[in-house]
Design a protein around this motif. Structure first.
Motif, PDB file in Angstrom:
ATOM      1  N   THR A 100       0.875  -1.158   0.000  1.00  0.00           N
ATOM      2  CA  THR A 100       0.000   0.000   0.000  1.00  0.00           C
ATOM      3  C   THR A 100       0.918   1.214   0.000  1.00  0.00           C
ATOM      4  O   THR A 100       1.789   1.334   0.869  1.00  0.00           O
ATOM      5  CB  THR A 100      -0.910   0.024   1.235  1.00  0.00           C
ATOM      6  OG1 THR A 100      -1.587  -1.235   1.313  1.00  0.00           O
ATOM      7  CG2 THR A 100      -1.940   1.134   1.130  1.00  0.00           C
ATOM      8  N   PRO A 121       6.943  10.278  11.019  1.00  0.00           N
ATOM      9  CA  PRO A 121       6.597   8.970  11.612  1.00  0.00           C
ATOM     10  C   PRO A 121       5.310   9.030  12.440  1.00  0.00           C
ATOM     11  O   PRO A 121       4.558   8.055  12.479  1.00  0.00           O
ATOM     12  CB  PRO A 121       7.807   8.648  12.499  1.00  0.00           C
ATOM     13  CG  PRO A 121       8.937   9.420  11.902  1.00  0.00           C
ATOM     14  CD  PRO A 121       8.322  10.679  11.357  1.00  0.00           C
ATOM     15  N   VAL A 122       5.035  10.162  13.080  1.00  0.00           N
ATOM     16  CA  VAL A 122       3.801  10.301  13.869  1.00  0.00           C
ATOM     17  C   VAL A 122       2.587  10.222  12.942  1.00  0.00           C
ATOM     18  O   VAL A 122       1.632   9.475  13.201  1.00  0.00           O
ATOM     19  CB  VAL A 122       3.798  11.631  14.663  1.00  0.00           C
ATOM     20  CG1 VAL A 122       2.432  11.873  15.314  1.00  0.00           C
ATOM     21  CG2 VAL A 122       4.901  11.628  15.725  1.00  0.00           C
ATOM     22  N   TRP A 170       2.170   6.644  11.574  1.00  0.00           N
ATOM     23  CA  TRP A 170       1.577   5.742  12.578  1.00  0.00           C
ATOM     24  C   TRP A 170       0.097   6.022  12.751  1.00  0.00           C
ATOM     25  O   TRP A 170      -0.738   5.107  12.789  1.00  0.00           O
ATOM     26  CB  TRP A 170       2.293   5.883  13.925  1.00  0.00           C
ATOM     27  CG  TRP A 170       1.633   5.040  14.964  1.00  0.00           C
ATOM     28  CD1 TRP A 170       0.603   5.392  15.784  1.00  0.00           C
ATOM     29  CD2 TRP A 170       1.896   3.656  15.225  1.00  0.00           C
ATOM     30  NE1 TRP A 170       0.223   4.327  16.559  1.00  0.00           N
ATOM     31  CE2 TRP A 170       1.000   3.243  16.229  1.00  0.00           C
ATOM     32  CE3 TRP A 170       2.814   2.727  14.709  1.00  0.00           C
ATOM     33  CZ2 TRP A 170       0.990   1.939  16.730  1.00  0.00           C
ATOM     34  CZ3 TRP A 170       2.802   1.427  15.214  1.00  0.00           C
ATOM     35  CH2 TRP A 170       1.899   1.055  16.206  1.00  0.00           C
ATOM     36  N   THR A 171      -0.241   7.298  12.862  1.00  0.00           N
ATOM     37  CA  THR A 171      -1.633   7.684  13.036  1.00  0.00           C
ATOM     38  C   THR A 171      -2.506   7.100  11.930  1.00  0.00           C
ATOM     39  O   THR A 171      -3.595   6.603  12.184  1.00  0.00           O
ATOM     40  CB  THR A 171      -1.721   9.229  13.027  1.00  0.00           C
ATOM     41  OG1 THR A 171      -0.980   9.709  14.152  1.00  0.00           O
ATOM     42  CG2 THR A 171      -3.147   9.708  13.131  1.00  0.00           C
ATOM     43  N   ARG A 172      -1.985   7.134  10.718  1.00  0.00           N
ATOM     44  CA  ARG A 172      -2.773   6.701   9.569  1.00  0.00           C
ATOM     45  C   ARG A 172      -2.713   5.205   9.305  1.00  0.00           C
ATOM     46  O   ARG A 172      -3.670   4.614   8.807  1.00  0.00           O
ATOM     47  CB  ARG A 172      -2.330   7.479   8.330  1.00  0.00           C
ATOM     48  CG  ARG A 172      -2.640   8.973   8.412  1.00  0.00           C
ATOM     49  CD  ARG A 172      -4.118   9.234   8.216  1.00  0.00           C
ATOM     50  NE  ARG A 172      -4.524   8.871   6.890  1.00  0.00           N
ATOM     51  CZ  ARG A 172      -4.365   9.642   5.821  1.00  0.00           C
ATOM     52  NH1 ARG A 172      -3.868  10.847   5.946  1.00  0.00           N
ATOM     53  NH2 ARG A 172      -4.735   9.222   4.638  1.00  0.00           N
ATOM     54  N   THR A 173      -1.570   4.580   9.568  1.00  0.00           N
ATOM     55  CA  THR A 173      -1.414   3.178   9.171  1.00  0.00           C
ATOM     56  C   THR A 173      -1.210   2.236  10.354  1.00  0.00           C
ATOM     57  O   THR A 173      -1.348   1.023  10.196  1.00  0.00           O
ATOM     58  CB  THR A 173      -0.195   2.995   8.240  1.00  0.00           C
ATOM     59  OG1 THR A 173       1.015   3.178   9.007  1.00  0.00           O
ATOM     60  CG2 THR A 173      -0.210   4.001   7.101  1.00  0.00           C
ATOM     61  N   GLY A 174      -0.827   2.763  11.512  1.00  0.00           N
ATOM     62  CA  GLY A 174      -0.508   1.887  12.643  1.00  0.00           C
ATOM     63  C   GLY A 174       0.779   1.123  12.430  1.00  0.00           C
ATOM     64  O   GLY A 174       1.000   0.079  13.052  1.00  0.00           O
ATOM     65  N   TYR A 219       1.638   5.180   0.183  1.00  0.00           N
ATOM     66  CA  TYR A 219       1.131   6.444   0.706  1.00  0.00           C
ATOM     67  C   TYR A 219       2.043   7.587   0.282  1.00  0.00           C
ATOM     68  O   TYR A 219       3.262   7.432   0.230  1.00  0.00           O
ATOM     69  CB  TYR A 219       1.095   6.428   2.237  1.00  0.00           C
ATOM     70  CG  TYR A 219       0.119   5.450   2.846  1.00  0.00           C
ATOM     71  CD1 TYR A 219      -1.145   5.866   3.251  1.00  0.00           C
ATOM     72  CD2 TYR A 219       0.468   4.115   3.030  1.00  0.00           C
ATOM     73  CE1 TYR A 219      -2.039   4.972   3.820  1.00  0.00           C
ATOM     74  CE2 TYR A 219      -0.434   3.206   3.599  1.00  0.00           C
ATOM     75  CZ  TYR A 219      -1.680   3.643   3.991  1.00  0.00           C
ATOM     76  OH  TYR A 219      -2.571   2.763   4.559  1.00  0.00           O
ATOM     77  N   GLN A 249      -7.393   8.349  -0.018  1.00  0.00           N
ATOM     78  CA  GLN A 249      -7.240   7.958   1.387  1.00  0.00           C
ATOM     79  C   GLN A 249      -5.798   7.571   1.709  1.00  0.00           C
ATOM     80  O   GLN A 249      -5.455   7.383   2.870  1.00  0.00           O
ATOM     81  CB  GLN A 249      -8.207   6.829   1.779  1.00  0.00           C
ATOM     82  CG  GLN A 249      -8.019   5.540   1.031  1.00  0.00           C
ATOM     83  CD  GLN A 249      -8.955   5.460  -0.154  1.00  0.00           C
ATOM     84  OE1 GLN A 249      -9.286   6.472  -0.781  1.00  0.00           O
ATOM     85  NE2 GLN A 249      -9.381   4.265  -0.484  1.00  0.00           N
TER      86      GLN A 249
END
Lengths: 309, 309
Positions: free
Chosen positions: A177, A235-236, A239-243, A179, A202
């Motif tokens: 995926t 990185p924040v 993480w927020t978007r993909t974990g 991004y 998205q």
């Protein structure tokens, strides 16, 4: 899916896969291309380095990594046009920065990103504050339908790097995926991400103004979502978007260091082609020096890209 | 894909599709089931109501919509255990709220969500502040590996509603991307979303503590990301993550009204089954009254669910 071979990522103008044995035809043979193919093969093949599709996350910076960022950021052109219009409508603005610099064409002031950041951020957020996300999207679409790159003399929708588009397609074909992770505006890139890169809206990560929901509509407000999607903010946001942290990341500047650092495979685009694009290391000095220590793959536009656009 | 028929969404325990002609076998025949099937068929069939797959976004609240939220939120059980442990380690905490209420078993205080929100939020953020996202995930996994629902006497991984799991599968089979949109903690649900609902971790939207990246790691800090993913914050979070408003949304409480309002098709779960689950309208009074005006499909657990868990 035959996991032992790398399939082609090249697409024709209509987005159809081109029949070719080379998955990256716009890349010259060399260390960079070979390192990418070796890595992608290793995570797709059953074996010690295998990574399941759910963890195949790739993130790319946008400005200077996926499209041209010189002589000014595409979004800066978009915002400055709006600021000029605001100054036209409200003369009081003409004495205030950044409106003053825009209408006077004061490039030195506008280029002083570090000294004038608060004023510039204010300009960016106020330029389109109070309107709905829908109206903003319409303004973005109108801009891309007409605006041209000032020196390449083509619409901005044609300033994406062809080799990077091939790389994105190839990764998607291999279960990644992909991004975009841009320090620039998330909602500025979303309307054109599919057309330019084959990336769904998205999958666009980026900086953003704050939003407010009322009466069935989403409105842009004057704040800026914290942290900004740059430097340690990347990185924040990811993480927020993909974990997850990225398996593969690509950038071109010091603001991408944290993202590359937390990825398993890092790509760093080097702008060294004054003839076909632009040549500059400014803003990437630390990244270029860390690339050696950290084993990131440095991609030379001059040597590694057979075609640029 | 045959777009004129609705395919089965039922899965066996191993996640394999069950051979059945009924896409929603745990739903009783009736208005709710029929409205859902009619809507899904209409957006998948070529014709006036057709919606391309890229815009087939479904969002579901979690607590009370996808899994049982009574007698207390699953996450509350998780957090209270940690607060009790903190009070054990640091006696000064025992005189401070919410630690005091937790160790004294003061249910009335803890249930006073509206009066004690600041203290409760402080408890939630401090319970796991300063640790990495990885360490937090480990703590969540350990909780789910051992904790049981206090009255149903099964592990929390078994308190998801079977009919909702079928609905999620059916939507995914029809080109929908299905997101959880929880007022509760995003990173609390991510580790179990795949197992419980077949939803990938990147499709979990929820409230979150602030994060900080340093030295190659992501740390949870003491802030709360604004807005919280509840009420008017839900459409904001959904836009941030998807760049869209939902085509279909499901909720069960007043905090879901904004999300249902901005969706094309709204589902409202009603808890009216004291025998098989719990019966309560508290916290959903406005939603139930708006359902009539806005044409949301109300799902009665008692009448519409042939099986609950």
């Amino acid at each position: 899916m035959a996991e032992s071979s790398i399939r082609g990522g090249a697409r024709d103008a209509a987005g159809n896969r081109m029949s070719t044995d080379d998955p990256l035809p716009s890349w010259r043979e060399g260390q960079a291309k070979s390192a990418i193919l070796t890595f992608v093969r290793s995570v797709c093949e059953r074996g010690g380095s295998f990574v399941p599709e759910s963890a195949r996350v790739a993130t790319f910076d946008n400005d200077g990594t996926l499209w041209c960022e010189k002589p000014l950021y595409v979004q800066a052109d978009f915002v400055f046009r709006r600021l000029a219009q605001m100054a036209e409508e409200d003369p009081a603005r003409r004495e205030e920065q950044p409106w003053k610099a825009v209408i006077e064409g004061d490039r030195a002031w506008l280029a002083g990103l570090t000294q004038h950041l608060p004023e510039l951020i204010r300009g960016v957020t106020e330029a389109y504050a109070g309107i709905t996300t829908e109206a903003f999207e319409q303004a973005v679409r109108e801009f891309f339908a007409s605006a041209k790159h000032p020196t390449l003399d083509v619409p901005y929708t044609q300033v994406g790097y062809r080799p990077m588009r091939e790389l994105i397609s190839m990764l998607q074909d291999h279960g990644f995926t992909v991004y975009i992770c841009s320090a620039g505006g998330r909602d500025f890139v979303r309307p054109v991400a599919e057309q330019l890169y084959g990336i769904a809206r998205q999958c666009v990560i980026g900086s953003a103004t704050t939003l407010e929901y009322r009466d069935g509509q989403l409105y842009r407000t004057k704040g800026v979502e914290q942290p900004i999607d740059d430097g340690p903010g990347k990185p924040v946001h990811i993480w927020t978007r993909t974990g997850q942290t990225p398996l593969l990341a690509g950038g071109n500047a010091d603001g991408d260091i944290a993202m590359l650092e937390c990825a398993r495979f890092g790509l760093l685009i080097r702008h060294d082609d004054a003839d076909r694009e632009f040549a500059y290391d400014t803003g990437a000095e630390r990244a270029l020096s860390e690339a050696r220590e950290r084993g990131w793959t440095v991609v030379s536009i001059k040597n590694d890209f057979a075609a640029v656009f």
